[in-house]
Design a protein around this motif. Structure first.
Motif, PDB file in Angstrom:
ATOM      1  N   ARG A 110       9.916  25.907  17.416  1.00  0.00           N
ATOM      2  CA  ARG A 110      10.994  25.143  17.408  1.00  0.00           C
ATOM      3  C   ARG A 110      11.921  25.407  16.230  1.00  0.00           C
ATOM      4  NH1 ARG A 110       9.195  18.802  17.533  1.00  0.00           N
ATOM      5  NH2 ARG A 110       7.890  19.031  19.171  1.00  0.00           N
ATOM      6  N   PRO A 111      11.602  25.533  14.977  1.00  0.00           N
ATOM      7  CA  PRO A 111      12.642  25.875  14.036  1.00  0.00           C
ATOM      8  C   PRO A 111      13.171  27.294  14.314  1.00  0.00           C
ATOM      9  CG  PRO A 111      10.583  25.357  13.033  1.00  0.00           C
ATOM     10  CD  PRO A 111      10.401  25.588  14.375  1.00  0.00           C
ATOM     11  N   ILE A 112      12.548  28.292  14.864  1.00  0.00           N
ATOM     12  CA  ILE A 112      12.962  29.570  15.142  1.00  0.00           C
ATOM     13  C   ILE A 112      14.119  29.275  16.106  1.00  0.00           C
ATOM     14  CG2 ILE A 112      12.549  31.832  15.837  1.00  0.00           C
ATOM     15  CD1 ILE A 112      11.775  31.541  13.088  1.00  0.00           C
ATOM     16  N   PHE A 113      13.828  28.675  17.141  1.00  0.00           N
ATOM     17  CA  PHE A 113      14.587  28.265  18.510  1.00  0.00           C
ATOM     18  C   PHE A 113      16.045  27.865  17.769  1.00  0.00           C
ATOM     19  CE2 PHE A 113      16.429  25.895  21.840  1.00  0.00           C
ATOM     20  CZ  PHE A 113      16.799  26.528  22.648  1.00  0.00           C
ATOM     21  N   PHE A 114      15.855  26.817  16.953  1.00  0.00           N
ATOM     22  CA  PHE A 114      16.791  26.161  16.403  1.00  0.00           C
ATOM     23  C   PHE A 114      18.017  26.898  15.545  1.00  0.00           C
ATOM     24  CE2 PHE A 114      18.816  23.534  12.881  1.00  0.00           C
ATOM     25  CZ  PHE A 114      19.662  22.774  13.476  1.00  0.00           C
ATOM     26  N   LEU A 115      17.404  27.928  14.941  1.00  0.00           N
ATOM     27  CA  LEU A 115      18.029  28.846  14.116  1.00  0.00           C
ATOM     28  C   LEU A 115      18.629  29.897  14.976  1.00  0.00           C
ATOM     29  CD1 LEU A 115      15.591  29.311  10.985  1.00  0.00           C
ATOM     30  CD2 LEU A 115      17.796  28.172  11.085  1.00  0.00           C
ATOM     31  N   ILE A 116      18.156  30.395  15.991  1.00  0.00           N
ATOM     32  CA  ILE A 116      18.662  31.175  16.971  1.00  0.00           C
ATOM     33  C   ILE A 116      20.076  30.375  17.548  1.00  0.00           C
ATOM     34  CG2 ILE A 116      18.505  32.262  19.189  1.00  0.00           C
ATOM     35  CD1 ILE A 116      15.500  33.175  18.127  1.00  0.00           C
ATOM     36  N   LEU A 117      19.767  29.247  18.125  1.00  0.00           N
ATOM     37  CA  LEU A 117      20.761  28.632  18.638  1.00  0.00           C
ATOM     38  C   LEU A 117      22.015  28.371  17.602  1.00  0.00           C
ATOM     39  CD1 LEU A 117      21.440  27.016  21.307  1.00  0.00           C
ATOM     40  CD2 LEU A 117      20.330  24.868  20.185  1.00  0.00           C
TER      41      LEU A 117
END
Length: 154
Positions: A110-117
């Motif tokens: 989740r945090p990685i996806f949020f940061l990528i977004l």
């Protein structure tokens, strides 16, 4: 004075990066202790957990810094802290049964996806500002600050 202004824009990212380095040092110490204990099974599990954490580490740093610089440092640093907590949970869980590491692994996405977004939106905003003369950085800061808290929902 100018250096102080620059540091204000990256201070939270620097703190999270420092904590991640300290966490890596903890992982290394744990691996060294398990190596000295003589238990091959325990050492193999810790070694695998450290290797898995280190494999994702460059990606984490890159997207956290990119998101913090392109959009806003506060939500990026918040997501970074969450990622470090989840990574620690994964590491500790991996030393037990394999099923104990699963929640840390799944939630860590989740945090990685949020940061990528955040990175993608920040880059898109820069391109729009450069080519079209429209910058939405203030709105993006507000939106990412509000949506970062959604990362806490299980």
């Amino acid at each position: 004075m100018e250096n102080q202004v620059i540091v204000e824009h990256i201070f939270l990212l620097v703190i999270v990066t420092l904590f991640s380095v300290l966490q890596n040092a903890f992982f290394a110490v744990k691996l060294e202790r398990e190596g000295k204990s003589g238990c091959a099974t325990s050492f193999d599990r810790v070694s695998c957990a450290v290797r898995n954490c280190m494999d994702a580490y460059p990606t984490f740093l890159a997207v956290m810094w990119c998101a913090g610089l392109c959009v806003s440092q506060a939500p990026a640093a918040f997501a970074g802290v969450l990622y470090l907590i989840v990574r620690h949970k994964y590491f500790v869980g991996y030393m037990g049964q394999t099923s104990q590491s699963t929640p840390g692994f799944v939630f860590g996405k989740r945090p990685i996806f949020f940061l990528i977004l955040m990175c993608m939106v920040g880059i898109l905003n820069y391109m729009m500002a450069y080519f079209l003369g429209r910058c939405y950085k203030a709105q993006l800061k507000t939106i990412t600050s509000l949506t970062a808290s959604l990362l806490l929902i299980p």
